[in-house]
Design a protein around this motif. Structure first.
Motif, PDB file in Angstrom:
ATOM      1  N   ALA A 242      36.889 -42.090  14.352  1.00 24.20           N
ATOM      2  CA  ALA A 242      35.580 -42.415  14.720  1.00 24.20           C
ATOM      3  C   ALA A 242      35.152 -41.788  16.048  1.00 24.20           C
ATOM      4  O   ALA A 242      33.939 -41.645  16.410  1.00 24.20           O
ATOM      5  N   LYS A 243      36.024 -41.333  17.102  1.00 25.36           N
ATOM      6  CA  LYS A 243      35.535 -40.727  18.238  1.00 25.36           C
ATOM      7  C   LYS A 243      35.112 -39.149  18.119  1.00 25.36           C
ATOM      8  O   LYS A 243      34.158 -39.079  18.632  1.00 25.36           O
ATOM      9  N   ASP A 244      35.585 -38.570  17.131  1.00 22.88           N
ATOM     10  CA  ASP A 244      35.040 -37.290  16.714  1.00 22.88           C
ATOM     11  C   ASP A 244      34.771 -37.148  15.181  1.00 22.88           C
ATOM     12  O   ASP A 244      35.654 -36.471  14.698  1.00 22.88           O
ATOM     13  N   PRO A 245      33.723 -37.723  14.523  1.00 25.16           N
ATOM     14  CA  PRO A 245      33.493 -37.597  13.152  1.00 25.16           C
ATOM     15  C   PRO A 245      32.757 -36.092  12.888  1.00 25.16           C
ATOM     16  O   PRO A 245      32.167 -36.173  11.695  1.00 25.16           O
ATOM     17  N   ARG A 246      32.760 -35.275  13.743  1.00 22.98           N
ATOM     18  CA  ARG A 246      31.979 -33.987  13.227  1.00 22.98           C
ATOM     19  C   ARG A 246      32.805 -33.093  12.654  1.00 22.98           C
ATOM     20  O   ARG A 246      32.249 -32.014  12.392  1.00 22.98           O
ATOM     21  N   GLU A 247      34.190 -33.083  12.497  1.00 19.32           N
ATOM     22  CA  GLU A 247      34.805 -32.310  11.639  1.00 19.32           C
ATOM     23  C   GLU A 247      34.302 -32.273  10.143  1.00 19.32           C
ATOM     24  O   GLU A 247      33.834 -33.157   9.849  1.00 19.32           O
ATOM     25  N   ARG A 248      34.352 -30.725   9.790  1.00 17.44           N
ATOM     26  CA  ARG A 248      34.113 -30.704   8.395  1.00 17.44           C
ATOM     27  C   ARG A 248      34.907 -29.834   7.618  1.00 17.44           C
ATOM     28  O   ARG A 248      35.676 -28.866   8.366  1.00 17.44           O
ATOM     29  N   VAL A 249      35.358 -29.944   6.557  1.00 15.03           N
ATOM     30  CA  VAL A 249      36.299 -29.326   5.841  1.00 15.03           C
ATOM     31  C   VAL A 249      35.631 -27.884   5.213  1.00 15.03           C
ATOM     32  O   VAL A 249      34.518 -27.747   5.089  1.00 15.03           O
ATOM     33  N   THR A 250      36.730 -26.632   5.062  1.00 14.07           N
ATOM     34  CA  THR A 250      36.099 -25.591   4.729  1.00 14.07           C
ATOM     35  C   THR A 250      35.981 -25.665   3.117  1.00 14.07           C
ATOM     36  O   THR A 250      36.731 -25.958   2.497  1.00 14.07           O
ATOM     37  N   VAL A 251      34.677 -25.111   2.702  1.00 15.47           N
ATOM     38  CA  VAL A 251      34.288 -25.041   1.139  1.00 15.47           C
ATOM     39  C   VAL A 251      34.649 -23.783   0.655  1.00 15.47           C
ATOM     40  O   VAL A 251      34.367 -22.709   1.020  1.00 15.47           O
ATOM     41  N   PRO A 252      35.797 -23.700  -0.143  1.00 12.65           N
ATOM     42  CA  PRO A 252      36.206 -22.359  -0.973  1.00 12.65           C
ATOM     43  C   PRO A 252      35.277 -21.679  -1.563  1.00 12.65           C
ATOM     44  O   PRO A 252      33.907 -22.289  -1.974  1.00 12.65           O
ATOM     45  N   ALA A 253      35.179 -20.510  -1.498  1.00 11.91           N
ATOM     46  CA  ALA A 253      34.056 -19.534  -2.147  1.00 11.91           C
ATOM     47  C   ALA A 253      34.269 -19.455  -3.567  1.00 11.91           C
ATOM     48  O   ALA A 253      33.261 -18.661  -4.237  1.00 11.91           O
ATOM     49  N   THR A 264      31.403 -32.672  -1.277  1.00 17.78           N
ATOM     50  CA  THR A 264      31.374 -34.239  -1.433  1.00 17.78           C
ATOM     51  C   THR A 264      31.927 -34.834  -0.201  1.00 17.78           C
ATOM     52  O   THR A 264      31.270 -35.486   0.525  1.00 17.78           O
ATOM     53  N   ILE A 265      33.130 -34.381   0.218  1.00 21.24           N
ATOM     54  CA  ILE A 265      33.791 -34.714   1.504  1.00 21.24           C
ATOM     55  C   ILE A 265      32.908 -34.424   2.609  1.00 21.24           C
ATOM     56  O   ILE A 265      32.613 -35.299   3.526  1.00 21.24           O
ATOM     57  N   ASN A 266      32.505 -33.215   2.625  1.00 19.03           N
ATOM     58  CA  ASN A 266      31.498 -33.229   3.943  1.00 19.03           C
ATOM     59  C   ASN A 266      30.125 -33.635   3.948  1.00 19.03           C
ATOM     60  O   ASN A 266      29.759 -34.105   5.005  1.00 19.03           O
TER      61      ASN A 266
END
Length: 500
Positions: A242-253, A264-266
Protein backbone atom coordinates in the motif's frame (compact mmCIF):
# COMPACT_ATOMS: atom_id res chain seq x y z
CA UNK A 1 -4.15 -25.58 7.11
CA UNK A 2 -6.25 -22.59 6.25
CA UNK A 3 -9.95 -23.43 6.27
CA UNK A 4 -10.39 -21.81 2.85
CA UNK A 5 -7.44 -23.63 1.27
CA UNK A 6 -8.53 -26.52 -0.96
CA UNK A 7 -7.48 -29.98 0.14
CA UNK A 8 -4.82 -31.65 -1.96
CA UNK A 9 -3.97 -35.29 -2.48
CA UNK A 10 -0.81 -36.08 -0.56
CA UNK A 11 0.61 -38.18 -3.39
CA UNK A 12 -0.10 -35.59 -6.09
CA UNK A 13 2.79 -33.11 -6.54
CA UNK A 14 2.15 -29.40 -6.11
CA UNK A 15 4.66 -28.24 -8.70
CA UNK A 16 3.08 -27.34 -12.02
CA UNK A 17 6.26 -28.45 -13.77
CA UNK A 18 6.11 -31.92 -12.24
CA UNK A 19 2.37 -32.16 -12.90
CA UNK A 20 2.86 -31.25 -16.55
CA UNK A 21 5.71 -33.75 -16.88
CA UNK A 22 3.63 -36.51 -15.28
CA UNK A 23 0.62 -35.69 -17.43
CA UNK A 24 2.76 -35.73 -20.58
CA UNK A 25 4.40 -39.00 -19.50
CA UNK A 26 1.06 -40.66 -18.75
CA UNK A 27 -0.40 -39.48 -22.04
CA UNK A 28 2.65 -40.66 -23.95
CA UNK A 29 2.55 -44.02 -22.12
CA UNK A 30 -1.09 -44.55 -23.07
CA UNK A 31 -0.49 -43.55 -26.70
CA UNK A 32 2.67 -45.65 -27.01
CA UNK A 33 0.95 -48.62 -25.37
CA UNK A 34 -1.82 -48.41 -27.93
CA UNK A 35 0.68 -48.14 -30.77
CA UNK A 36 2.68 -51.03 -29.33
CA UNK A 37 -0.41 -53.24 -29.14
CA UNK A 38 -1.28 -52.38 -32.74
CA UNK A 39 2.27 -53.10 -33.94
CA UNK A 40 2.30 -56.38 -31.99
CA UNK A 41 -0.93 -57.50 -33.64
CA UNK A 42 0.27 -56.44 -37.07
CA UNK A 43 3.61 -58.25 -36.72
CA UNK A 44 1.93 -61.38 -35.40
CA UNK A 45 -0.70 -61.38 -38.14
CA UNK A 46 1.88 -60.80 -40.89
CA UNK A 47 4.11 -63.53 -39.47
CA UNK A 48 1.21 -65.95 -39.22
CA UNK A 49 0.22 -65.12 -42.81
CA UNK A 50 3.79 -65.92 -43.91
CA UNK A 51 3.77 -69.18 -41.94
CA UNK A 52 0.41 -70.05 -43.46
CA UNK A 53 1.73 -69.39 -46.96
CA UNK A 54 4.86 -71.50 -46.33
CA UNK A 55 2.72 -74.33 -44.96
CA UNK A 56 0.53 -74.17 -48.09
CA UNK A 57 3.61 -74.43 -50.31
CA UNK A 58 4.88 -77.40 -48.28
CA UNK A 59 1.44 -79.01 -48.56
CA UNK A 60 1.56 -78.66 -52.36
CA UNK A 61 4.98 -80.31 -52.50
CA UNK A 62 3.81 -83.21 -50.34
CA UNK A 63 0.72 -83.75 -52.48
CA UNK A 64 2.89 -83.88 -55.59
CA UNK A 65 5.08 -86.52 -53.97
CA UNK A 66 2.05 -88.61 -52.97
CA UNK A 67 0.59 -88.31 -56.45
CA UNK A 68 3.93 -89.56 -57.82
CA UNK A 69 3.69 -92.59 -55.51
CA UNK A 70 6.62 -91.48 -53.38
CA UNK A 71 6.61 -91.62 -49.60
CA UNK A 72 7.68 -88.17 -48.31
CA UNK A 73 10.84 -87.94 -46.22
CA UNK A 74 10.63 -87.66 -42.46
CA UNK A 75 12.87 -84.63 -42.62
CA UNK A 76 10.63 -81.63 -43.06
CA UNK A 77 10.63 -77.95 -42.11
CA UNK A 78 6.96 -78.17 -41.11
CA UNK A 79 5.20 -80.96 -39.22
CA UNK A 80 3.08 -83.11 -41.53
CA UNK A 81 1.25 -86.39 -41.59
CA UNK A 82 -0.20 -88.43 -44.46
CA UNK A 83 -3.06 -90.71 -43.42
CA UNK A 84 -5.33 -93.02 -45.39
CA UNK A 85 -8.64 -94.79 -44.92
CA UNK A 86 -8.39 -98.49 -44.04
CA UNK A 87 -5.00 -98.01 -42.43
CA UNK A 88 -4.41 -97.57 -38.68
CA UNK A 89 -0.98 -96.02 -38.87
CA UNK A 90 0.21 -93.02 -40.81
CA UNK A 91 1.41 -93.40 -44.38
CA UNK A 92 4.17 -90.87 -43.68
CA UNK A 93 5.00 -88.27 -41.02
CA UNK A 94 7.77 -85.80 -40.37
CA UNK A 95 8.84 -82.48 -38.91
CA UNK A 96 7.91 -83.62 -35.39
CA UNK A 97 4.81 -85.63 -36.16
CA UNK A 98 7.05 -88.67 -36.67
CA UNK A 99 7.76 -88.65 -32.94
CA UNK A 100 4.36 -90.23 -32.47
CA UNK A 101 4.23 -94.04 -32.89
CA UNK A 102 2.86 -94.17 -36.39
CA UNK A 103 2.71 -97.95 -36.21
CA UNK A 104 -0.11 -97.88 -33.70
CA UNK A 105 -2.45 -95.40 -35.32
CA UNK A 106 -2.24 -92.08 -37.01
CA UNK A 107 -2.59 -88.84 -35.02
CA UNK A 108 -4.58 -86.68 -37.40
CA UNK A 109 -7.92 -87.89 -38.77
CA UNK A 110 -8.38 -89.60 -42.12
CA UNK A 111 -11.19 -88.62 -44.50
CA UNK A 112 -14.43 -90.33 -43.47
CA UNK A 113 -16.91 -89.11 -46.10
CA UNK A 114 -15.89 -89.88 -49.71
CA UNK A 115 -18.24 -87.18 -50.91
CA UNK A 116 -16.50 -84.58 -48.76
CA UNK A 117 -12.99 -84.98 -50.08
CA UNK A 118 -10.92 -81.85 -50.67
CA UNK A 119 -9.17 -82.76 -53.90
CA UNK A 120 -6.23 -81.04 -55.49
CA UNK A 121 -6.98 -78.58 -58.29
CA UNK A 122 -5.05 -75.96 -60.21
CA UNK A 123 -5.83 -73.26 -57.63
CA UNK A 124 -4.70 -75.41 -54.74
CA UNK A 125 -7.95 -74.88 -52.90
CA UNK A 126 -6.83 -76.60 -49.72
CA UNK A 127 -8.91 -76.68 -46.56
CA UNK A 128 -7.85 -75.80 -43.04
CA UNK A 129 -9.22 -76.04 -39.54
CA UNK A 130 -7.97 -75.87 -35.96
CA UNK A 131 -7.15 -79.25 -34.42
CA UNK A 132 -5.79 -80.30 -31.07
CA UNK A 133 -2.80 -82.63 -31.13
CA UNK A 134 -3.33 -85.39 -28.51
CA UNK A 135 -0.98 -85.54 -25.51
CA UNK A 136 0.47 -88.55 -23.66
CA UNK A 137 -2.73 -89.31 -21.77
CA UNK A 138 -4.79 -89.10 -24.99
CA UNK A 139 -2.44 -91.05 -27.20
CA UNK A 140 -0.46 -94.19 -26.45
CA UNK A 141 2.80 -93.76 -28.27
CA UNK A 142 5.77 -96.00 -28.24
CA UNK A 143 7.52 -94.52 -25.24
CA UNK A 144 10.03 -91.78 -24.70
CA UNK A 145 9.31 -88.13 -24.22
CA UNK A 146 6.04 -86.71 -25.39
CA UNK A 147 6.30 -84.89 -28.73
CA UNK A 148 6.50 -81.11 -28.39
CA UNK A 149 3.36 -80.77 -30.46
CA UNK A 150 1.28 -82.87 -28.09
CA UNK A 151 -1.58 -81.23 -26.19
CA UNK A 152 -1.64 -78.05 -28.25
CA UNK A 153 -4.07 -76.73 -30.82
CA UNK A 154 -2.81 -75.72 -34.28
CA UNK A 155 -4.20 -74.68 -37.62
CA UNK A 156 -4.00 -77.71 -39.92
CA UNK A 157 -3.93 -77.44 -43.74
CA UNK A 158 -5.00 -80.55 -45.65
CA UNK A 159 -5.72 -81.95 -49.14
CA UNK A 160 -7.12 -85.32 -50.19
CA UNK A 161 -5.90 -87.75 -52.84
CA UNK A 162 -7.84 -90.79 -54.15
CA UNK A 163 -5.74 -93.90 -54.54
CA UNK A 164 -7.88 -94.92 -57.51
CA UNK A 165 -6.53 -91.89 -59.39
CA UNK A 166 -2.95 -92.96 -58.69
CA UNK A 167 -3.08 -96.48 -60.05
CA UNK A 168 -2.39 -99.80 -58.33
CA UNK A 169 1.39 -99.52 -58.49
CA UNK A 170 1.56 -96.08 -56.83
CA UNK A 171 -1.04 -97.11 -54.25
CA UNK A 172 0.96 -100.24 -53.47
CA UNK A 173 4.15 -98.15 -53.19
CA UNK A 174 2.40 -95.96 -50.61
CA UNK A 175 1.07 -99.02 -48.79
CA UNK A 176 -2.62 -98.21 -49.17
CA UNK A 177 -5.55 -100.05 -50.74
CA UNK A 178 -6.55 -99.27 -54.30
CA UNK A 179 -9.89 -97.81 -53.16
CA UNK A 180 -8.46 -95.82 -50.24
CA UNK A 181 -8.53 -92.03 -49.78
CA UNK A 182 -5.39 -90.31 -48.56
CA UNK A 183 -5.27 -87.02 -46.68
CA UNK A 184 -2.12 -84.93 -46.43
CA UNK A 185 -1.95 -82.76 -43.27
CA UNK A 186 0.50 -79.87 -42.67
CA UNK A 187 0.65 -78.11 -39.30
CA UNK A 188 0.99 -74.30 -39.31
CA UNK A 189 3.47 -73.48 -36.55
CA UNK A 190 3.05 -70.10 -34.79
CA UNK A 191 6.51 -70.27 -33.20
CA UNK A 192 8.12 -67.88 -35.66
CA UNK A 193 5.22 -65.41 -35.33
CA UNK A 194 5.39 -65.59 -31.53
CA UNK A 195 9.16 -65.12 -31.59
CA UNK A 196 8.96 -62.13 -33.92
CA UNK A 197 6.12 -60.57 -31.92
CA UNK A 198 8.06 -61.09 -28.67
CA UNK A 199 11.19 -59.52 -30.16
CA UNK A 200 9.14 -56.62 -31.45
CA UNK A 201 7.52 -56.21 -28.01
CA UNK A 202 10.94 -56.03 -26.39
CA UNK A 203 12.14 -53.36 -28.80
CA UNK A 204 8.91 -51.40 -28.46
CA UNK A 205 9.07 -51.59 -24.66
CA UNK A 206 12.61 -50.22 -24.54
CA UNK A 207 11.82 -47.53 -27.10
CA UNK A 208 8.58 -46.66 -25.31
CA UNK A 209 10.26 -46.30 -21.90
CA UNK A 210 12.95 -44.11 -23.43
CA UNK A 211 10.29 -42.07 -25.24
CA UNK A 212 8.23 -41.59 -22.07
CA UNK A 213 11.31 -40.41 -20.15
CA UNK A 214 12.29 -38.01 -22.96
CA UNK A 215 8.76 -36.64 -23.28
CA UNK A 216 8.50 -36.11 -19.52
CA UNK A 217 11.87 -34.36 -19.49
CA UNK A 218 11.01 -32.13 -22.43
CA UNK A 219 7.64 -31.27 -20.87
CA UNK A 220 9.30 -30.42 -17.54
CA UNK A 221 11.93 -28.18 -19.15
CA UNK A 222 9.39 -26.54 -21.48
CA UNK A 223 6.97 -25.72 -18.67
CA UNK A 224 9.82 -24.49 -16.50
CA UNK A 225 10.95 -22.10 -19.23
CA UNK A 226 7.36 -21.02 -19.91
CA UNK A 227 6.75 -20.28 -16.21
CA UNK A 228 9.79 -18.07 -15.75
CA UNK A 229 7.79 -14.92 -16.62
CA UNK A 230 5.08 -16.08 -14.19
CA UNK A 231 7.65 -16.43 -11.41
CA UNK A 232 8.95 -12.94 -12.21
CA UNK A 233 5.39 -11.60 -12.13
CA UNK A 234 4.75 -13.34 -8.79
CA UNK A 235 7.95 -11.97 -7.25
CA UNK A 236 7.23 -8.40 -8.36
CA UNK A 237 3.57 -8.58 -7.37
CA UNK A 238 4.55 -9.81 -3.90
CA UNK A 239 6.67 -6.67 -3.46
CA UNK A 240 3.72 -4.34 -4.12
CA UNK A 241 2.28 -2.84 -0.94
CA UNK A 242 0.00 0.00 0.00
CA UNK A 243 2.95 2.37 0.56
CA UNK A 244 4.24 2.00 -2.99
CA UNK A 245 1.61 0.58 -5.36
CA UNK A 246 3.27 2.06 -8.43
CA UNK A 247 5.24 -1.08 -9.33
CA UNK A 248 4.28 -2.72 -12.63
CA UNK A 249 5.18 -6.12 -14.01
CA UNK A 250 7.09 -6.52 -17.26
CA UNK A 251 4.87 -7.60 -20.15
CA UNK A 252 6.61 -10.27 -22.30
CA UNK A 253 6.93 -9.40 -25.96
CA UNK A 254 5.74 -12.85 -27.05
CA UNK A 255 2.06 -11.92 -26.97
CA UNK A 256 0.95 -15.26 -25.50
CA UNK A 257 -1.27 -15.95 -22.48
CA UNK A 258 1.38 -14.85 -19.97
CA UNK A 259 1.55 -11.47 -21.68
CA UNK A 260 -2.21 -11.20 -21.27
CA UNK A 261 -1.80 -12.14 -17.59
CA UNK A 262 0.86 -9.46 -17.11
CA UNK A 263 -1.35 -6.87 -18.81
CA UNK A 264 -4.29 -7.82 -16.61
CA UNK A 265 -2.16 -7.61 -13.46
CA UNK A 266 -0.86 -4.19 -14.50
CA UNK A 267 -4.44 -3.03 -15.12
CA UNK A 268 -5.46 -4.35 -11.68
CA UNK A 269 -2.49 -2.65 -10.02
CA UNK A 270 -3.38 0.59 -11.79
CA UNK A 271 -6.95 0.36 -10.50
CA UNK A 272 -5.68 -0.33 -7.00
CA UNK A 273 -3.25 2.58 -7.27
CA UNK A 274 -6.03 4.86 -8.47
CA UNK A 275 -8.40 3.65 -5.74
CA UNK A 276 -5.70 4.13 -3.10
CA UNK A 277 -4.98 7.64 -4.38
CA UNK A 278 -8.69 8.47 -4.37
CA UNK A 279 -9.01 7.11 -0.85
CA UNK A 280 -6.06 9.17 0.37
CA UNK A 281 -7.45 12.26 -1.32
CA UNK A 282 -10.89 11.55 0.09
CA UNK A 283 -9.52 11.18 3.63
CA UNK A 284 -7.46 14.35 3.26
CA UNK A 285 -10.40 16.31 1.89
CA UNK A 286 -12.74 14.98 4.57
CA UNK A 287 -10.26 15.91 7.29
CA UNK A 288 -9.88 19.36 5.77
CA UNK A 289 -13.64 19.88 5.56
CA UNK A 290 -14.11 18.71 9.13
CA UNK A 291 -11.28 20.88 10.41
CA UNK A 292 -12.77 24.11 9.07
CA UNK A 293 -16.03 24.11 11.10
CA UNK A 294 -14.24 22.65 14.11
CA UNK A 295 -11.68 25.45 13.98
CA UNK A 296 -14.42 28.08 13.72
CA UNK A 297 -16.38 26.46 16.54
CA UNK A 298 -13.34 26.08 18.80
CA UNK A 299 -12.14 29.64 18.12
CA UNK A 300 -15.50 31.23 18.94
CA UNK A 301 -15.82 29.20 22.13
CA UNK A 302 -12.25 29.89 23.28
CA UNK A 303 -12.67 33.64 22.67
CA UNK A 304 -15.94 33.67 24.59
CA UNK A 305 -14.40 31.71 27.45
CA UNK A 306 -11.32 33.96 27.54
CA UNK A 307 -13.43 37.11 27.81
CA UNK A 308 -16.71 35.98 29.32
CA UNK A 309 -17.74 39.43 30.47
CA UNK A 310 -17.37 40.90 26.98
CA UNK A 311 -18.57 37.88 24.98
CA UNK A 312 -21.77 38.02 22.96
CA UNK A 313 -23.10 34.68 24.14
CA UNK A 314 -26.17 34.61 21.87
CA UNK A 315 -23.96 35.23 18.84
CA UNK A 316 -21.46 32.65 20.09
CA UNK A 317 -24.22 30.10 20.55
CA UNK A 318 -25.59 30.89 17.09
CA UNK A 319 -22.14 30.37 15.54
CA UNK A 320 -21.66 27.14 17.46
CA UNK A 321 -25.07 25.85 16.35
CA UNK A 322 -24.39 26.78 12.72
CA UNK A 323 -21.01 25.04 12.71
CA UNK A 324 -22.49 22.01 14.49
CA UNK A 325 -25.21 21.72 11.87
CA UNK A 326 -22.54 21.97 9.20
CA UNK A 327 -20.58 19.18 10.91
CA UNK A 328 -23.73 17.10 11.17
CA UNK A 329 -24.56 17.55 7.46
CA UNK A 330 -20.99 16.72 6.49
CA UNK A 331 -20.99 13.60 8.66
CA UNK A 332 -24.30 12.46 7.17
CA UNK A 333 -22.95 12.99 3.65
CA UNK A 334 -19.82 11.00 4.43
CA UNK A 335 -21.84 8.16 5.96
CA UNK A 336 -24.15 8.11 2.94
CA UNK A 337 -21.18 7.95 0.55
CA UNK A 338 -19.70 5.09 2.58
CA UNK A 339 -22.99 3.19 2.38
CA UNK A 340 -23.27 3.80 -1.35
CA UNK A 341 -19.72 2.54 -1.87
CA UNK A 342 -20.31 -0.70 0.01
CA UNK A 343 -23.92 -1.53 -0.82
CA UNK A 344 -24.82 -3.39 -4.01
CA UNK A 345 -27.86 -2.24 -5.99
CA UNK A 346 -30.95 -3.55 -4.24
CA UNK A 347 -34.08 -5.01 -5.74
CA UNK A 348 -36.89 -2.62 -6.57
CA UNK A 349 -38.31 -1.40 -3.28
CA UNK A 350 -41.28 0.40 -4.74
CA UNK A 351 -42.63 2.78 -7.36
CA UNK A 352 -42.09 6.54 -7.06
CA UNK A 353 -44.01 9.25 -8.93
CA UNK A 354 -41.12 11.49 -9.99
CA UNK A 355 -43.50 14.30 -11.08
CA UNK A 356 -45.27 14.44 -7.73
CA UNK A 357 -41.98 14.33 -5.85
CA UNK A 358 -40.50 17.19 -7.90
CA UNK A 359 -43.66 19.31 -7.50
CA UNK A 360 -43.73 18.85 -3.74
CA UNK A 361 -40.04 19.66 -3.27
CA UNK A 362 -40.20 22.81 -5.41
CA UNK A 363 -43.23 24.04 -3.43
CA UNK A 364 -41.66 23.31 -0.03
CA UNK A 365 -38.05 24.28 -0.76
CA UNK A 366 -36.93 27.12 1.58
CA UNK A 367 -35.46 30.00 -0.39
CA UNK A 368 -34.66 32.01 2.79
CA UNK A 369 -35.79 35.26 1.26
CA UNK A 370 -33.61 35.00 -1.84
CA UNK A 371 -35.20 36.61 -4.96
CA UNK A 372 -35.43 33.37 -6.91
CA UNK A 373 -38.26 31.91 -8.96
CA UNK A 374 -38.51 28.12 -8.55
CA UNK A 375 -40.94 26.38 -10.93
CA UNK A 376 -41.77 22.79 -11.80
CA UNK A 377 -43.18 21.68 -15.16
CA UNK A 378 -44.65 18.16 -14.97
CA UNK A 379 -47.69 17.61 -17.15
CA UNK A 380 -48.28 13.96 -16.25
CA UNK A 381 -47.22 11.34 -13.73
CA UNK A 382 -43.87 9.71 -14.46
CA UNK A 383 -43.12 6.59 -12.42
CA UNK A 384 -39.74 5.05 -11.64
CA UNK A 385 -38.69 2.16 -9.43
CA UNK A 386 -36.56 2.69 -6.38
CA UNK A 387 -36.37 4.09 -2.88
CA UNK A 388 -38.46 7.21 -2.25
CA UNK A 389 -36.07 8.71 0.30
CA UNK A 390 -33.06 8.27 -1.96
CA UNK A 391 -34.85 9.92 -4.89
CA UNK A 392 -35.81 12.80 -2.59
CA UNK A 393 -32.18 13.14 -1.49
CA UNK A 394 -31.01 13.13 -5.12
CA UNK A 395 -33.46 15.84 -6.21
CA UNK A 396 -32.81 17.94 -3.10
CA UNK A 397 -29.06 17.91 -3.82
CA UNK A 398 -29.72 19.13 -7.37
CA UNK A 399 -31.95 21.90 -6.05
CA UNK A 400 -29.36 22.88 -3.43
CA UNK A 401 -26.74 23.20 -6.16
CA UNK A 402 -29.07 25.21 -8.41
CA UNK A 403 -30.13 27.59 -5.62
CA UNK A 404 -26.50 28.13 -4.71
CA UNK A 405 -25.57 29.28 -8.23
CA UNK A 406 -28.80 30.64 -9.77
CA UNK A 407 -29.21 34.32 -10.47
CA UNK A 408 -32.98 34.70 -10.73
CA UNK A 409 -34.69 31.54 -11.97
CA UNK A 410 -34.66 27.76 -11.52
CA UNK A 411 -36.75 25.43 -13.69
CA UNK A 412 -37.47 21.79 -12.94
CA UNK A 413 -39.06 19.65 -15.70
CA UNK A 414 -40.20 16.03 -15.58
CA UNK A 415 -41.21 14.10 -18.69
CA UNK A 416 -41.54 10.57 -19.99
CA UNK A 417 -39.69 9.71 -23.19
CA UNK A 418 -40.64 6.19 -24.24
CA UNK A 419 -39.31 3.76 -21.65
CA UNK A 420 -37.22 6.47 -19.97
CA UNK A 421 -38.01 9.09 -17.36
CA UNK A 422 -36.13 12.38 -17.71
CA UNK A 423 -35.81 15.08 -15.04
CA UNK A 424 -33.89 18.31 -15.67
CA UNK A 425 -32.89 21.11 -13.28
CA UNK A 426 -31.91 24.40 -14.99
CA UNK A 427 -30.56 27.55 -13.45
CA UNK A 428 -29.53 30.90 -14.92
CA UNK A 429 -26.23 31.08 -13.04
CA UNK A 430 -22.72 31.43 -14.45
CA UNK A 431 -22.69 27.86 -15.73
CA UNK A 432 -19.87 25.30 -15.78
CA UNK A 433 -16.87 25.37 -18.15
CA UNK A 434 -16.93 22.42 -20.61
CA UNK A 435 -13.63 21.08 -19.33
CA UNK A 436 -15.14 20.75 -15.83
CA UNK A 437 -18.37 19.03 -16.92
CA UNK A 438 -17.27 15.71 -15.35
CA UNK A 439 -15.02 17.04 -12.64
CA UNK A 440 -17.91 18.64 -10.76
CA UNK A 441 -19.24 15.15 -9.97
CA UNK A 442 -16.08 14.23 -8.09
CA UNK A 443 -16.09 14.32 -4.32
CA UNK A 444 -15.00 17.51 -2.53
CA UNK A 445 -14.72 19.39 -5.83
CA UNK A 446 -15.71 23.07 -5.79
CA UNK A 447 -14.99 25.12 -8.87
CA UNK A 448 -14.97 28.35 -6.87
CA UNK A 449 -12.56 27.59 -4.03
CA UNK A 450 -12.47 31.22 -2.95
CA UNK A 451 -16.16 31.36 -1.99
CA UNK A 452 -17.36 30.92 1.56
CA UNK A 453 -17.48 27.33 2.68
CA UNK A 454 -20.58 28.15 4.69
CA UNK A 455 -22.36 29.12 1.49
CA UNK A 456 -20.59 26.82 -0.93
CA UNK A 457 -20.97 23.48 0.78
CA UNK A 458 -18.46 20.64 0.98
CA UNK A 459 -18.60 19.56 -2.67
CA UNK A 460 -20.37 16.26 -2.00
CA UNK A 461 -23.91 16.97 -3.20
CA UNK A 462 -23.41 16.25 -6.91
CA UNK A 463 -21.23 13.20 -6.17
CA UNK A 464 -23.98 11.76 -3.97
CA UNK A 465 -26.62 12.59 -6.58
CA UNK A 466 -24.72 10.74 -9.35
CA UNK A 467 -24.11 7.72 -7.09
CA UNK A 468 -27.82 7.56 -6.27
CA UNK A 469 -28.72 7.82 -9.96
CA UNK A 470 -26.36 4.99 -10.89
CA UNK A 471 -27.65 2.93 -8.00
CA UNK A 472 -31.11 3.06 -9.58
CA UNK A 473 -29.86 2.16 -13.06
CA UNK A 474 -29.83 5.73 -14.37
CA UNK A 475 -27.42 8.49 -15.31
CA UNK A 476 -26.85 12.07 -14.16
CA UNK A 477 -25.05 14.36 -16.59
CA UNK A 478 -24.48 18.05 -17.22
CA UNK A 479 -26.18 19.01 -20.47
CA UNK A 480 -24.14 21.32 -22.77
CA UNK A 481 -26.44 24.30 -22.38
CA UNK A 482 -25.74 28.00 -21.88
CA UNK A 483 -26.34 30.28 -20.15
CA UNK A 484 -26.51 28.64 -16.76
CA UNK A 485 -26.29 24.93 -15.98
CA UNK A 486 -28.70 22.12 -16.82
CA UNK A 487 -28.45 18.80 -14.98
CA UNK A 488 -30.26 15.89 -16.66
CA UNK A 489 -31.36 12.80 -14.73
CA UNK A 490 -32.24 9.83 -16.97
CA UNK A 491 -33.92 6.78 -15.36
CA UNK A 492 -35.75 3.64 -16.54
CA UNK A 493 -39.46 4.32 -16.49
CA UNK A 494 -41.83 2.01 -14.61
CA UNK A 495 -45.53 1.24 -15.14
CA UNK A 496 -48.00 2.99 -12.89
CA UNK A 497 -48.83 0.97 -9.76
CA UNK A 498 -52.16 -0.79 -9.73
CA UNK A 499 -54.77 0.80 -7.53
CA UNK A 500 -55.98 -1.42 -4.72
Amino acid sequence: MNATEPRRCRWWPRSVRVRAALAAALTAAVVLAGIGWWVHEEVYDESMATAHEQAAQHLAALVHQVEDGSVPSRRSAAPYEVVATGRSGAVAAGGGMDAFDSGARHVLPAPSDPAGLVLNDDAWGYAYRPLRIPNRSDYDHGGGDAPYLAGRTYTILYLDVRAADLGRDKAAALGVAADAALRVHVVVLPDTAVTMASATDGMLLRAGLLGVVLIAGVAYVTVRIALRPVEAIRTLTASVDAKDPRERVTVPASGHEIAALATTINTTLQRLDTAAAQQRRFVADAAHELRSPLTTLLTSLEVALAYPERADWPATATTAARQTRRLQALAEDLLLLARLDTRAPEADSGTVDLSALASRLTEQYPLDGRPLTLTCDSSAAVHVRGDHDEFERLLRNLLDNAVRHAGNRIEVTVSGEGDRAVLTVRDDGPGVPPEDAERIFERFVRLDDARSRDQGGAGLGLAIARDLAQRHGGTLTLAPETPGACFELNLPAAPAPKEE
